[in-house]
Design a protein around this motif. Structure first.
Motif, mmCIF file in Angstrom:
data_model
loop_
_atom_site.group_PDB
_atom_site.id
_atom_site.type_symbol
_atom_site.label_atom_id
_atom_site.label_comp_id
_atom_site.label_asym_id
_atom_site.label_seq_id
_atom_site.Cartn_x
_atom_site.Cartn_y
_atom_site.Cartn_z
ATOM 1 N N ARG A 1 91.425 -64.071 43.847
ATOM 2 C CA ARG A 1 92.475 -63.512 42.675
ATOM 3 C C ARG A 1 93.352 -64.727 42.365
ATOM 4 N NH1 ARG A 1 93.943 -58.334 46.603
ATOM 5 N NH2 ARG A 1 91.955 -57.240 46.595
ATOM 6 N N ALA A 2 92.912 -65.669 41.955
ATOM 7 C CA ALA A 2 93.487 -66.537 40.973
ATOM 8 C C ALA A 2 93.851 -66.451 39.579
ATOM 9 C CB ALA A 2 92.672 -67.989 41.127
ATOM 10 N N THR A 3 94.698 -67.074 38.983
ATOM 11 C CA THR A 3 94.747 -66.976 37.573
ATOM 12 C C THR A 3 94.621 -68.317 37.087
ATOM 13 O OG1 THR A 3 96.600 -65.551 38.056
ATOM 14 C CG2 THR A 3 96.427 -66.430 35.805
ATOM 15 N N LYS A 4 93.766 -68.505 35.819
ATOM 16 C CA LYS A 4 93.353 -69.578 35.396
ATOM 17 C C LYS A 4 94.508 -70.180 34.481
ATOM 18 C CE LYS A 4 88.537 -68.031 34.469
ATOM 19 N NZ LYS A 4 87.368 -67.895 33.043
ATOM 20 N N GLY A 5 94.572 -71.481 34.605
ATOM 21 C CA GLY A 5 95.570 -72.296 33.929
ATOM 22 C C GLY A 5 97.010 -72.454 34.647
ATOM 23 N N THR A 6 96.925 -72.012 35.738
ATOM 24 C CA THR A 6 98.396 -71.939 36.483
ATOM 25 C C THR A 6 98.691 -73.259 37.276
ATOM 26 O OG1 THR A 6 97.771 -70.577 38.161
ATOM 27 C CG2 THR A 6 98.709 -69.462 36.258
ATOM 28 N N ARG A 7 99.574 -73.689 37.619
ATOM 29 C CA ARG A 7 100.107 -74.617 38.305
ATOM 30 C C ARG A 7 99.944 -74.201 39.776
ATOM 31 N NH1 ARG A 7 106.097 -77.605 38.605
ATOM 32 N NH2 ARG A 7 106.435 -75.641 39.992
ATOM 33 N N SER B 1 91.268 -63.170 38.859
ATOM 34 C CA SER B 1 91.796 -61.895 38.980
ATOM 35 C C SER B 1 91.420 -61.171 37.660
ATOM 36 C CB SER B 1 93.306 -61.837 39.131
ATOM 37 O OG SER B 1 93.615 -60.440 39.261
ATOM 38 N N LYS B 2 90.698 -60.161 38.030
ATOM 39 C CA LYS B 2 90.190 -59.420 36.765
ATOM 40 C C LYS B 2 90.245 -58.045 36.957
ATOM 41 C CE LYS B 2 89.091 -62.770 33.753
ATOM 42 N NZ LYS B 2 87.459 -62.882 33.533
ATOM 43 N N GLN B 3 90.494 -57.030 36.276
ATOM 44 C CA GLN B 3 90.630 -55.774 36.388
ATOM 45 C C GLN B 3 89.206 -55.089 36.780
ATOM 46 O OE1 GLN B 3 93.529 -53.634 36.728
ATOM 47 N NE2 GLN B 3 91.974 -52.081 37.353
ATOM 48 N N SER B 4 88.204 -55.629 36.135
ATOM 49 C CA SER B 4 86.761 -55.089 36.290
ATOM 50 C C SER B 4 86.528 -55.296 37.981
ATOM 51 C CB SER B 4 85.854 -55.964 35.570
ATOM 52 O OG SER B 4 85.911 -57.301 35.893
ATOM 53 N N ILE B 5 87.042 -56.436 38.763
ATOM 54 C CA ILE B 5 86.613 -56.579 40.006
ATOM 55 C C ILE B 5 87.324 -55.154 40.755
ATOM 56 C CG2 ILE B 5 87.130 -57.966 42.012
ATOM 57 C CD1 ILE B 5 86.732 -60.259 40.253
ATOM 58 N N ALA B 6 88.656 -55.100 40.421
ATOM 59 C CA ALA B 6 89.536 -53.904 41.071
ATOM 60 C C ALA B 6 88.739 -52.573 40.937
ATOM 61 C CB ALA B 6 90.783 -54.135 40.605
ATOM 62 N N ASP B 7 87.988 -52.478 39.714
ATOM 63 C CA ASP B 7 87.564 -51.206 39.304
ATOM 64 C C ASP B 7 86.177 -50.955 39.884
ATOM 65 O OD1 ASP B 7 89.780 -50.352 37.892
ATOM 66 O OD2 ASP B 7 88.682 -51.100 36.044
ATOM 67 N N CYS B 8 85.537 -51.745 40.628
ATOM 68 C CA CYS B 8 84.098 -51.855 41.195
ATOM 69 C C CYS B 8 84.318 -50.667 42.136
ATOM 70 C CB CYS B 8 83.744 -53.161 41.872
ATOM 71 S SG CYS B 8 83.110 -54.427 40.669
ATOM 72 N N PHE B 9 84.953 -50.454 43.118
ATOM 73 C CA PHE B 9 85.085 -49.461 44.289
ATOM 74 C C PHE B 9 85.033 -48.121 43.716
ATOM 75 C CE2 PHE B 9 87.006 -46.545 47.124
ATOM 76 C CZ PHE B 9 86.293 -46.902 48.218
ATOM 77 N N GLN C 1 84.178 -47.184 40.741
ATOM 78 C CA GLN C 1 83.065 -47.115 39.898
ATOM 79 C C GLN C 1 81.748 -47.084 40.927
ATOM 80 O OE1 GLN C 1 82.905 -46.846 36.521
ATOM 81 N NE2 GLN C 1 85.308 -46.364 36.690
ATOM 82 N N GLU C 2 81.708 -47.185 42.286
ATOM 83 C CA GLU C 2 80.702 -47.266 42.898
ATOM 84 C C GLU C 2 79.712 -48.156 42.703
ATOM 85 O OE1 GLU C 2 79.380 -42.966 43.357
ATOM 86 O OE2 GLU C 2 81.502 -42.398 43.959
ATOM 87 N N CYS C 3 80.119 -49.234 42.486
ATOM 88 C CA CYS C 3 79.333 -50.293 42.083
ATOM 89 C C CYS C 3 79.774 -51.792 42.409
ATOM 90 C CB CYS C 3 78.787 -50.504 40.675
ATOM 91 S SG CYS C 3 80.394 -50.972 39.599
ATOM 92 N N THR C 4 78.799 -52.858 42.185
ATOM 93 C CA THR C 4 79.376 -54.164 42.225
ATOM 94 C C THR C 4 79.652 -54.907 40.916
ATOM 95 O OG1 THR C 4 77.369 -55.108 42.465
ATOM 96 C CG2 THR C 4 78.243 -54.482 44.643
ATOM 97 N N ILE C 5 80.170 -56.111 40.899
ATOM 98 C CA ILE C 5 80.505 -56.561 39.810
ATOM 99 C C ILE C 5 79.367 -56.691 38.637
ATOM 100 C CG2 ILE C 5 80.147 -59.127 40.282
ATOM 101 C CD1 ILE C 5 83.054 -57.512 38.100
ATOM 102 N N TRP C 6 78.162 -56.819 39.157
ATOM 103 C CA TRP C 6 77.086 -57.002 38.460
ATOM 104 C C TRP C 6 76.615 -56.036 37.748
ATOM 105 C CZ3 TRP C 6 76.967 -59.165 43.682
ATOM 106 C CH2 TRP C 6 77.074 -60.447 43.585
ATOM 107 N N GLU C 7 77.264 -54.565 37.989
ATOM 108 C CA GLU C 7 76.702 -53.455 37.346
ATOM 109 C C GLU C 7 78.084 -53.051 36.403
ATOM 110 O OE1 GLU C 7 74.335 -53.942 40.288
ATOM 111 O OE2 GLU C 7 76.326 -53.163 41.141
ATOM 112 N N MET C 8 78.974 -53.825 36.218
ATOM 113 C CA MET C 8 80.086 -53.449 35.520
ATOM 114 C C MET C 8 79.828 -54.037 34.214
ATOM 115 S SD MET C 8 82.674 -51.903 37.222
ATOM 116 C CE MET C 8 84.117 -52.158 36.186
ATOM 117 N N LYS C 9 80.319 -53.380 32.943
ATOM 118 C CA LYS C 9 80.171 -53.553 31.717
ATOM 119 C C LYS C 9 81.325 -54.728 31.297
ATOM 120 C CE LYS C 9 77.844 -49.377 30.084
ATOM 121 N NZ LYS C 9 77.916 -48.228 29.232
#
Length: 212
Positions: free
Chosen positions: A143-149, A173-181, A183-191
């Motif tokens: 759950r990191a944020t890119k480019g932060t100190r 950290s991405k909303q798509s990861i949070a939505d996986c549950f 959406q009943e899938c893993t990140i590989w099935e998310m658009k």
């Protein structure tokens, strides 16, 4: 065969997300997997029941039952992936003593970095008990944020932990990861989640490489 556990007494660190995705990734590689949910909240087992892959899953929270069942499952399956409880109970100690690899996801916050010291202490205690360097310990930034100190400071701090491998892959950290549950899938099935899918792919490869 190998037991790979995800343990951290701090809840909300990405432990279940990591465990579910590793199990799903191994299943995609046509490996014979068993997923063990040792967390009383049973989030991992619930998520597993929603996936189309139908990976065999057990809910085992009692320390004595874990000591009995995990070695049996390791003999029956190519990989056993364990989602540990978000605490420092006897069940967590049992899991660590039986694991070949223990992975600790850590968020880049002061509180999470402080709490991680207890998880590392438990792992090192298990290594002393087993006497053979097991489990091999690894941490990764979750759950990191890119480019932060804060991210860079957390990576610097984690890289200095003795005898614990900091994995190169960070999960951002991405909303798509949070939505996986839901959406009943893993990140590989998310658009439209190619970046996150690639991160989890690399993370799983790194974790598997710890067994070599």
């Amino acid at each position: 065969m190998p037991i790979i556990s995800f343990c951290n007494q701090k809840g909300g660190c990405g432990k279940t997300v990591g465990a579910v995705h590793l199990a799903a990734w191994l299943h995609r590689k046509r490996k014979k997997i068993h997923f063990v949910d040792a967390d009383p909240q049973s989030s991992g087992a619930t998520w597993m029941s929603l996936l189309s892959s139908q990976i065999p899953t057990s809910k085992i929270t009692d320390a004595n039952e874990l000591i009995e069942r995990l070695p049996e499952l390791a003999e029956q399956f190519q990989f056993v992936v364990v989602d540990g409880a978000a605490n420092t109970s006897e069940s967590t100690r049992a899991i660590l003593c039986l694991s070949d690899v223990s992975v600790t996801p850590i968020q880049p916050t002061g509180l999470d970095l402080h709490s991680a010291s207890e998880a590392i202490r438990l792992i090192k205690s298990a290594q002393k008990i087993t006497g053979g360097g097991r489990p091999r310990a690894a941490v990764f930034l979750s759950r990191a944020t890119k480019g932060t100190r804060l991210k860079e400071e957390a990576l610097s701090l984690l890289s200095q932990i003795p005898d614990v491998k900091l994995l190169k892959t960070a999960i951002h950290s991405k909303q798509s990861i949070a939505d996986c549950f839901t959406q009943e899938c893993t990140i590989w099935e998310m658009k439209k989640a190619e970046d996150s899918a690639q991160e989890f792919e690399q993370l799983c490869k790194e974790i598997l490489g710890l067994l070599k």
